[in-house]
Design a protein around this motif. Structure first.
Motif, PDB file in Angstrom:
ATOM      1  N   GLN A 179       5.663   6.735   5.912  1.00  0.00           N
ATOM      2  CA  GLN A 179       5.736   8.146   5.554  1.00  0.00           C
ATOM      3  C   GLN A 179       7.187   8.619   5.470  1.00  0.00           C
ATOM      4  N   LEU A 180       8.001   8.187   6.419  1.00  0.00           N
ATOM      5  CA  LEU A 180       9.422   8.540   6.400  1.00  0.00           C
ATOM      6  C   LEU A 180      10.061   8.131   5.073  1.00  0.00           C
ATOM      7  N   ASN A 181       9.636   6.998   4.526  1.00  0.00           N
ATOM      8  CA  ASN A 181      10.203   6.443   3.309  1.00  0.00           C
ATOM      9  C   ASN A 181       9.540   6.945   2.030  1.00  0.00           C
ATOM     10  N   HIS A 182       8.638   7.911   2.156  1.00  0.00           N
ATOM     11  CA  HIS A 182       7.890   8.433   1.006  1.00  0.00           C
ATOM     12  C   HIS A 182       6.981   7.367   0.387  1.00  0.00           C
ATOM     13  N   PHE A 183       6.555   6.425   1.231  1.00  0.00           N
ATOM     14  CA  PHE A 183       5.521   5.484   0.818  1.00  0.00           C
ATOM     15  C   PHE A 183       4.197   5.990   1.380  1.00  0.00           C
ATOM     16  N   GLU A 184       3.371   6.561   0.524  1.00  0.00           N
ATOM     17  CA  GLU A 184       2.082   7.094   0.979  1.00  0.00           C
ATOM     18  C   GLU A 184       1.139   5.937   1.264  1.00  0.00           C
ATOM     19  N   ASN A 185       0.745   5.815   2.519  1.00  0.00           N
ATOM     20  CA  ASN A 185      -0.075   4.685   2.947  1.00  0.00           C
ATOM     21  C   ASN A 185      -1.449   4.731   2.275  1.00  0.00           C
ATOM     22  N   TRP A 186      -1.728   3.698   1.499  1.00  0.00           N
ATOM     23  CA  TRP A 186      -3.005   3.600   0.780  1.00  0.00           C
ATOM     24  C   TRP A 186      -4.183   3.610   1.740  1.00  0.00           C
ATOM     25  N   TYR A 187      -3.937   3.201   2.985  1.00  0.00           N
ATOM     26  CA  TYR A 187      -5.013   3.106   3.979  1.00  0.00           C
ATOM     27  C   TYR A 187      -4.799   4.059   5.151  1.00  0.00           C
ATOM     28  N   GLN A 188      -4.154   5.189   4.904  1.00  0.00           N
ATOM     29  CA  GLN A 188      -3.844   6.106   6.000  1.00  0.00           C
ATOM     30  C   GLN A 188      -5.070   6.811   6.568  1.00  0.00           C
ATOM     31  N   THR A 189      -6.183   6.749   5.872  1.00  0.00           N
ATOM     32  CA  THR A 189      -7.410   7.354   6.403  1.00  0.00           C
ATOM     33  C   THR A 189      -8.270   6.338   7.149  1.00  0.00           C
ATOM     34  N   LYS A 190      -7.823   5.079   7.180  1.00  0.00           N
ATOM     35  CA  LYS A 190      -8.592   4.030   7.840  1.00  0.00           C
ATOM     36  C   LYS A 190      -8.139   3.843   9.286  1.00  0.00           C
ATOM     37  N   GLU A 191      -8.899   3.018  10.015  1.00  0.00           N
ATOM     38  CA  GLU A 191      -8.542   2.683  11.385  1.00  0.00           C
ATOM     39  C   GLU A 191      -7.171   2.026  11.412  1.00  0.00           C
ATOM     40  N   ARG A 192      -6.664   1.748  12.593  1.00  0.00           N
ATOM     41  CA  ARG A 192      -5.271   1.334  12.744  1.00  0.00           C
ATOM     42  C   ARG A 192      -4.928   0.066  11.972  1.00  0.00           C
ATOM     43  N   TYR A 193      -5.751  -0.981  12.075  1.00  0.00           N
ATOM     44  CA  TYR A 193      -5.470  -2.227  11.363  1.00  0.00           C
ATOM     45  C   TYR A 193      -6.762  -2.758  10.744  1.00  0.00           C
ATOM     46  N   PRO A 194      -7.225  -2.130   9.686  1.00  0.00           N
ATOM     47  CA  PRO A 194      -8.518  -2.534   9.109  1.00  0.00           C
ATOM     48  C   PRO A 194      -8.438  -3.831   8.312  1.00  0.00           C
ATOM     49  N   GLU A 195      -9.543  -4.562   8.289  1.00  0.00           N
ATOM     50  CA  GLU A 195      -9.689  -5.689   7.381  1.00  0.00           C
ATOM     51  C   GLU A 195     -10.071  -5.130   6.014  1.00  0.00           C
ATOM     52  N   ILE A 196      -9.521  -5.720   4.957  1.00  0.00           N
ATOM     53  CA  ILE A 196      -9.815  -5.200   3.622  1.00  0.00           C
ATOM     54  C   ILE A 196     -10.151  -6.351   2.674  1.00  0.00           C
ATOM     55  N   ILE A 197     -10.785  -5.994   1.565  1.00  0.00           N
ATOM     56  CA  ILE A 197     -11.145  -6.944   0.516  1.00  0.00           C
ATOM     57  C   ILE A 197     -10.310  -6.607  -0.717  1.00  0.00           C
ATOM     58  N   LEU A 198      -9.584  -7.575  -1.238  1.00  0.00           N
ATOM     59  CA  LEU A 198      -8.673  -7.321  -2.352  1.00  0.00           C
ATOM     60  C   LEU A 198      -9.396  -6.747  -3.565  1.00  0.00           C
ATOM     61  N   GLU A 199     -10.558  -7.276  -3.857  1.00  0.00           N
ATOM     62  CA  GLU A 199     -11.291  -6.811  -5.032  1.00  0.00           C
ATOM     63  C   GLU A 199     -11.638  -5.328  -4.935  1.00  0.00           C
ATOM     64  N   GLN A 200     -11.876  -4.846  -3.704  1.00  0.00           N
ATOM     65  CA  GLN A 200     -12.201  -3.438  -3.522  1.00  0.00           C
ATOM     66  C   GLN A 200     -10.987  -2.565  -3.805  1.00  0.00           C
ATOM     67  N   MET A 201      -9.800  -3.090  -3.519  1.00  0.00           N
ATOM     68  CA  MET A 201      -8.579  -2.346  -3.798  1.00  0.00           C
ATOM     69  C   MET A 201      -8.459  -2.056  -5.296  1.00  0.00           C
ATOM     70  N   VAL A 202      -8.833  -3.028  -6.110  1.00  0.00           N
ATOM     71  CA  VAL A 202      -8.790  -2.840  -7.557  1.00  0.00           C
ATOM     72  C   VAL A 202      -9.802  -1.789  -7.985  1.00  0.00           C
ATOM     73  N   VAL A 203     -10.986  -1.847  -7.389  1.00  0.00           N
ATOM     74  CA  VAL A 203     -12.027  -0.867  -7.702  1.00  0.00           C
ATOM     75  C   VAL A 203     -11.534   0.539  -7.373  1.00  0.00           C
ATOM     76  N   ASP A 204     -10.795   0.663  -6.282  1.00  0.00           N
ATOM     77  CA  ASP A 204     -10.307   1.981  -5.841  1.00  0.00           C
ATOM     78  C   ASP A 204      -9.103   2.461  -6.648  1.00  0.00           C
ATOM     79  N   GLY A 205      -8.586   1.605  -7.527  1.00  0.00           N
ATOM     80  CA  GLY A 205      -7.487   2.037  -8.370  1.00  0.00           C
ATOM     81  C   GLY A 205      -6.175   1.319  -8.146  1.00  0.00           C
ATOM     82  N   ALA A 206      -5.982   0.739  -6.960  1.00  0.00           N
ATOM     83  CA  ALA A 206      -4.776  -0.021  -6.600  1.00  0.00           C
ATOM     84  C   ALA A 206      -3.559   0.880  -6.404  1.00  0.00           C
ATOM     85  N   PRO A 207      -2.746   0.573  -5.386  1.00  0.00           N
ATOM     86  CA  PRO A 207      -1.533   1.353  -5.113  1.00  0.00           C
ATOM     87  C   PRO A 207      -0.399   0.995  -6.064  1.00  0.00           C
TER      88      PRO A 207
END
Length: 275
Positions: A179-207
């Protein structure tokens, strides 16, 4: 003379005298203790305490951050053991408490970091050095905020692990520095260290950016090229994990690192950017 202080979990500690024998079980806090002029008081460290580099040959290594050798620590006869809520386990802290007081930090924000530095100054009778570091960091942070104020916000995912893929989410120090660096965390609404699926990132639009950290998982260029196959639109960047996750005095070096990172991203000239 009794000295009372409260750690960042709210535990009140009372010391009859200033602690003289320190076991530090958090790499970034070991570095801070040295920068506060307390290296001579450190008797035990983890295998991951690599800064300053010479410590690995001058101090007793007692294990890692998640598992330690209690007998080795007990033999060092420490006056205090320094831990962190995230880096060390509750079970470990409870076991260590049978040896001596265990001071636990909890660093989620830059303000938490400042408090830790001043706390160490109070505990170890190193107030002058702690205040110098505090003031130096406040000044550097103010300058960095001036530098960053006109930099546009970019949506960014920060990866910390592979197999399974894990990222930094909310309520983390990494998220604070993003946040300090103006990098908006793509997963800032998720738990602290969530497991993710790459294919879902594409579905969501990708950062805009995907940051692959050098620690705790040591991402290399081959991992970046592999990820490119799944997420072709995002720019993938190898970043120094110590700069985004180490607190304490490391923040000073991190702010310099961030300036260079932004300049490289702007110029798209960094070798670390995988197009």
């Amino acid at each position: 003379m009794l000295k009372t202080a409260t750690d960042q979990l709210g535990t009140v500690h009372t010391f009859k005298t200033t602690p003289q024998r320190i076991v530090s079980l958090v790499p970034s806090q070991t570095e801070l203790l040295c920068d506060l002029g307390l290296e001579a008081k450190i008797v035990g460290i983890t295998s991951f305490c690599v800064h300053p580099h010479h410590l690995k040959t001058t101090k007793k290594r007692v294990g890692g951050t998640k598992k330690v050798h209690l007998d080795k620590i007990k033999a060092l006869q420490p006056d205090i053991i320094i831990c962190n809520k995230e880096e060390n386990t509750l079970e470990m802290v409870q076991q260590l408490g049978t040896i001596c007081p265990v001071w636990v930090t909890n660093i989620l924000t830059i303000e938490d970091n400042f408090r830790m530095i001043l706390d160490f100054g109070k505990i170890f009778n190193s107030r002058t050095e702690a205040q110098k570091w505090h003031d130096k960091l406040v000044f550097a942070l103010s300058n960095f905020k001036d530098f960053i104020k006109d930099v546009p916000v970019q949506k960014t995912a920060y990866f910390i692990w592979k197999n399974p893929y894990m990222v930094a989410g909310t309520h983390t120090y990494i998220n604070e520095l993003l946040q300090l660096n103006h990098f908006e965390n793509w997963y800032q609404t998720k738990e602290r260290y969530p497991e993710i699926i790459l294919e879902q990132m594409v579905v969501d639009g990708a950062p805009d950016y995907i940051f692959l950290s050098s620690e705790p998982y040591p991402f290399k260029k081959n991992a970046a090229y592999e990820m490119r196959q799944h997420i072709p639109k995002a720019k993938i960047v190898l970043v120094d994990g110590e700069m985004f996750s180490w607190y304490g005095s490391r923040l000073l070096k991190a702010l310099d690192y961030f300036r260079i990172l932004h300049q490289n991203l702007q110029n798209e000239a960094a070798e670390a950017v995988i197009e």
